[in-house]
Design a protein around this motif. Structure first.
Motif, PDB file in Angstrom:
ATOM      1  N   LEU A 149       9.762  44.425 -34.775  1.00  0.00           N
ATOM      2  CA  LEU A 149       8.491  43.737 -35.006  1.00  0.00           C
ATOM      3  C   LEU A 149       8.035  42.971 -33.770  1.00  0.00           C
ATOM      4  O   LEU A 149       6.838  42.817 -33.532  1.00  0.00           O
ATOM      5  N   PRO A 204       8.151  46.857 -30.477  1.00  0.00           N
ATOM      6  CA  PRO A 204       8.459  48.129 -31.140  1.00  0.00           C
ATOM      7  C   PRO A 204       9.167  49.127 -30.229  1.00  0.00           C
ATOM      8  O   PRO A 204       8.676  49.471 -29.160  1.00  0.00           O
ATOM      9  N   TRP A 256      -2.196  38.116 -40.360  1.00  0.00           N
ATOM     10  CA  TRP A 256      -1.455  39.027 -39.493  1.00  0.00           C
ATOM     11  C   TRP A 256       0.042  38.980 -39.812  1.00  0.00           C
ATOM     12  O   TRP A 256       0.721  40.009 -39.848  1.00  0.00           O
ATOM     13  N   ARG A 304       0.790  40.917 -43.027  1.00  0.00           N
ATOM     14  CA  ARG A 304       0.797  42.358 -42.763  1.00  0.00           C
ATOM     15  C   ARG A 304       2.157  42.779 -42.197  1.00  0.00           C
ATOM     16  O   ARG A 304       2.743  43.775 -42.626  1.00  0.00           O
ATOM     17  N   ARG A 305       2.660  42.006 -41.252  1.00  0.00           N
ATOM     18  CA  ARG A 305       3.937  42.333 -40.614  1.00  0.00           C
ATOM     19  C   ARG A 305       5.119  42.085 -41.558  1.00  0.00           C
ATOM     20  O   ARG A 305       6.110  42.815 -41.525  1.00  0.00           O
ATOM     21  N   ALA A 363       5.573  45.071 -43.702  1.00  0.00           N
ATOM     22  CA  ALA A 363       6.283  46.129 -42.978  1.00  0.00           C
ATOM     23  C   ALA A 363       7.779  45.835 -42.930  1.00  0.00           C
ATOM     24  O   ALA A 363       8.616  46.724 -43.145  1.00  0.00           O
ATOM     25  N   VAL A 420       6.732  53.475 -40.802  1.00  0.00           N
ATOM     26  CA  VAL A 420       6.126  52.206 -40.386  1.00  0.00           C
ATOM     27  C   VAL A 420       5.508  52.402 -39.013  1.00  0.00           C
ATOM     28  O   VAL A 420       6.187  52.821 -38.068  1.00  0.00           O
ATOM     29  N   GLY A 457       4.394  50.854 -35.855  1.00  0.00           N
ATOM     30  CA  GLY A 457       4.482  49.656 -35.033  1.00  0.00           C
ATOM     31  C   GLY A 457       3.595  49.703 -33.804  1.00  0.00           C
ATOM     32  O   GLY A 457       3.655  48.801 -32.962  1.00  0.00           O
ATOM     33  N   PRO A 509      -2.204  49.631 -37.602  1.00  0.00           N
ATOM     34  CA  PRO A 509      -1.055  48.949 -37.001  1.00  0.00           C
ATOM     35  C   PRO A 509      -0.300  48.135 -38.049  1.00  0.00           C
ATOM     36  O   PRO A 509      -0.898  47.379 -38.808  1.00  0.00           O
ATOM     37  N   TRP A 510       0.998  48.348 -38.122  1.00  0.00           N
ATOM     38  CA  TRP A 510       1.910  47.765 -39.101  1.00  0.00           C
ATOM     39  C   TRP A 510       1.625  48.249 -40.522  1.00  0.00           C
ATOM     40  O   TRP A 510       2.023  47.620 -41.495  1.00  0.00           O
TER      41      TRP A 510
END
Length: 611
Positions: A408, A411, A474, A477-478, A481, A571, A573, A603-604
């Motif tokens: 994370l 990547p 943000w 979102r991560r 993942a 996923v 990244g 993204p993610w």
């Protein structure tokens, strides 16, 4: 052309990973013809004088290689390291491991092979189970408890949403004696919520009587802390959890006690501790350099005196006695233990603990706190025997957490694969499937904070620092993942209470805030609920093999396979969207756009697909 040997492929080694004692192990090595080799041996060594040398047989020549094969078995459990010795035209040379899959001549690393007891098995119920970690004081408060015997001084926050106290007192001490009143009845009342989250195992941070709010300073192993409730409250919690199909695991703190305890009694409260009574039955538990003021303590913290774990009186109290600590809590309904700081407990202590635990309940779980690769860990100058001698069923799997956080942050799908496969190779398969996979714990910052704020200021600055709305979006979102990886990799995904609700916090004590009942981040909660449901529904995610098909450095793609069931986790990244065809049933999606039979991962973005 190098000598070819890849321990991760069945073409070169079977079985994959660890072996049981006396289990046949087959190796294949391919040596380029131009080396003009006349013989190959595998050299297996251990930390002791014991080792083996096994010769290969030339079985074929193919595509410029000589194909050498051998089969052997290991009669002794232990941790082995091996390399190859080839007899070349100019004399012998050694073949070592180079990176994940390559070899090198006369320099490099050794391959690792764990040989574990044939009779070793882990409890079946925990393979791929969903775990939920609760810091009891901060989860939920129901009613009030009798605080007559609560160790003084302490104080209770009036506001559930307060920041935990972190400032030192006038003597420069941080006492950790502020409480919020979370209790066993509160956990019991919230069991329906945990069931809705598809939780299978509840892991409780220490509940025994103690002075502090974290309760790692045990005052009395045999009773719950008055702030949490009574033995009856604990039994009722276990009984109701069992009715809902959930297990309850306790935190066992056996490398040290509290100084304010029945056993040490530095404050002269209990009357027969090692300090308050020179003839105390607990005197032999502790190591005094100058009685009673100088003694060995945990990391030099004088409120945590270390115990002599192999002292017969201590062993009887904790393990071997008819009403030992293990027997007492198991009789009240506990289903197993996590061993705090397992690295600081002697192997003989852990082996005895396991033996008694399994006598009481063969399906009980024994899990250890180990931060590194537990298969080859050296602590205090000794190679640990957690797996090679079948001591632990499971460990806290910080290496997987590190791999996820590293991806994370920067990547690199190949590095992620290598980090994951190192654990998969080194751990017995039964252990692998019940590893405790956490993103946050009581000892680490909250995952949402880690992914949204790199601030490294003072503790006072961190106390009331929270993510902005944009940063939180943000970070969420991560986190989705990260959670998708956590739930679909081998092992038991463990939700640290409140992670699913959007709790934030830097290091202790800010990572121990109270659960935000009524203010949960529902989008994140829904994602965790979906991932938990998927984990419980599909056998491939519980006990399946794992293989990687990473298409590039920024995209993780692995497949879990069992009995024809194949589940893909993808996923993205990268900083750009990626597109892939839908090749089956979409089980979970996060930050994805769909167009006909195509998935566009932002993204993610995450896709979990049943092939």
């Amino acid at each position: 052309m190098n000598v070819a040997f890849n321990c991760l492929l069945e073409e070169y080694k079977t079985p994959f990973g660890c072996v049981m004692e006396n289990q046949p192990c087959s190796l294949t090595v391919k040596v380029p013809d131009y080396y003009a080799v006349s013989g190959v041996d595998v050299i297996l060594t251990t930390d002791t004088a014991y080792g083996m040398q096994v010769s290969f047989e030339l079985t074929d020549t193919q595509d410029g290689y000589q194909i050498y094969k051998t089969q052997f078995s290991l009669p002794r459990c232990g941790l082995y390291f091996y390399h190859f010795r080839c007899q070349g035209a100019q004399g012998p040379f050694q073949v070592y491991r180079c990176g994940e899959t390559d070899t090198s001549i006369n320099q490099g690393d050794l391959w690792q092979l764990t040989c574990y007891p044939r009779q070793f098995h882990t409890p079946k119920a925990y393979a791929g189970a969903v775990m939920y970690q609760i810091f009891p004081d901060r989860f939920f408060r129901s009613g009030s408890c009798d605080l007559t015997e609560k160790l003084q001084p302490y104080w209770v926050h009036e506001n559930w949403d307060d920041t935990p106290h972190y400032l030192p007192n006038e003597h420069g001490e941080v006492l950790n004696n502020d409480f919020f009143g979370g209790n066993l009845r509160g956990i019991r009342e919230k069991l329906p919520y945990l069931k809705r989250m598809h939780v299978d195992v509840i892991y409780l941070n220490p509940i025994s009587m103690a002075f502090s709010n974290h309760r790692y300073d045990t005052a009395d192993y045999m009773r719950p802390d008055p702030m949490l409730g009574t033995e009856e409250d604990f039994s009722a919690l276990c009984a109701d959890a069992h009715k809902l199909g959930m297990k309850v695991i306790l935190d066992g703190v056996f490398s040290h006690t509290g100084s304010n305890s029945v056993y040490f009694d530095r404050n002269h409260i209990f009357g027969h501790g090692a300090v308050s009574d020179p003839n105390s039955p607990y005197r032999s538990w502790f190591d005094f350099q100058e009685y009673p003021n100088r003694y060995t303590s945990w990391w030099g913290i004088d409120t945590l005196p270390c115990v002599n774990e192999m002292d017969p009186a201590f062993l009887e109290h904790i393990i071997t006695g008819e009403n030992s600590v293990i027997a007492h809590w198991m009789s009240l309904g506990a289903d197993g233990f996590r061993l705090d700081v397992a690295d600081e407990l002697p192997d003989d202590f852990i082996a005895l603990f396991r033996q008694r635990l399994k006598e009481l309940n063969p399906e009980a779980l024994l899990l250890g706190e180990v931060w590194e690769d537990a298969s080859n860990k050296i602590s205090y100058g000794a190679r640990r025997k957690y797996f090679s001698h079948g001591e632990l069923d499971s460990v806290m799997n910080y290496p997987f957490r590190s791999a996820i956080l590293s991806f994370l942050a920067q990547p690199d799908a190949n590095r992620f694969r290598a980090n994951i496969m190192s654990v998969v190779e080194h751990y017995p398969q039964e252990v692998l499937h019940c590893l405790m996979n956490s993103l946050s714990t009581h000892d680490t910052p909250r995952i949402l904070t880690l992914l949204g704020d790199s601030f490294d200021g003072s503790k006072q600055e961190k106390a009331n620092r929270f993510l902005s709305e944009d940063a939180k979006l943000w970070a969420v979102r991560r986190e989705c993942a990260a959670a998708a990886l956590q739930f679909t990799l081998p092992g038991m995904p463990c939700i640290y209470y409140g992670d699913e609700a959007g709790l934030e916090g830097f290091e202790d004590p800010f990572n121990r805030r109270c659960f935000p009942w009524g203010r949960e981040l529902t989008s994140l909660q829904t994602a965790y609920e979906s991932l938990s449901r998927i984990k419980g529904r599909y056998a491939a995610l519980k006990r399946g093999h794992i293989t990687f098909e990473n298409p590039n450095d920024h995209v993780i793609h692995f497949i879990r396979t069992l009995n024809g069931q194949r589940i893909h986790t993808i996923v993205n990244g990268g900083s750009d969207p990626m597109t892939l065809p839908i090749t089956g049933q979409l089980l979970f999606q996060s930050y994805i756009n769909m167009e006909k039979r195509l998935l566009h991962l932002e993204p993610w973005g995450v896709a979990i697909i049943l092939e």
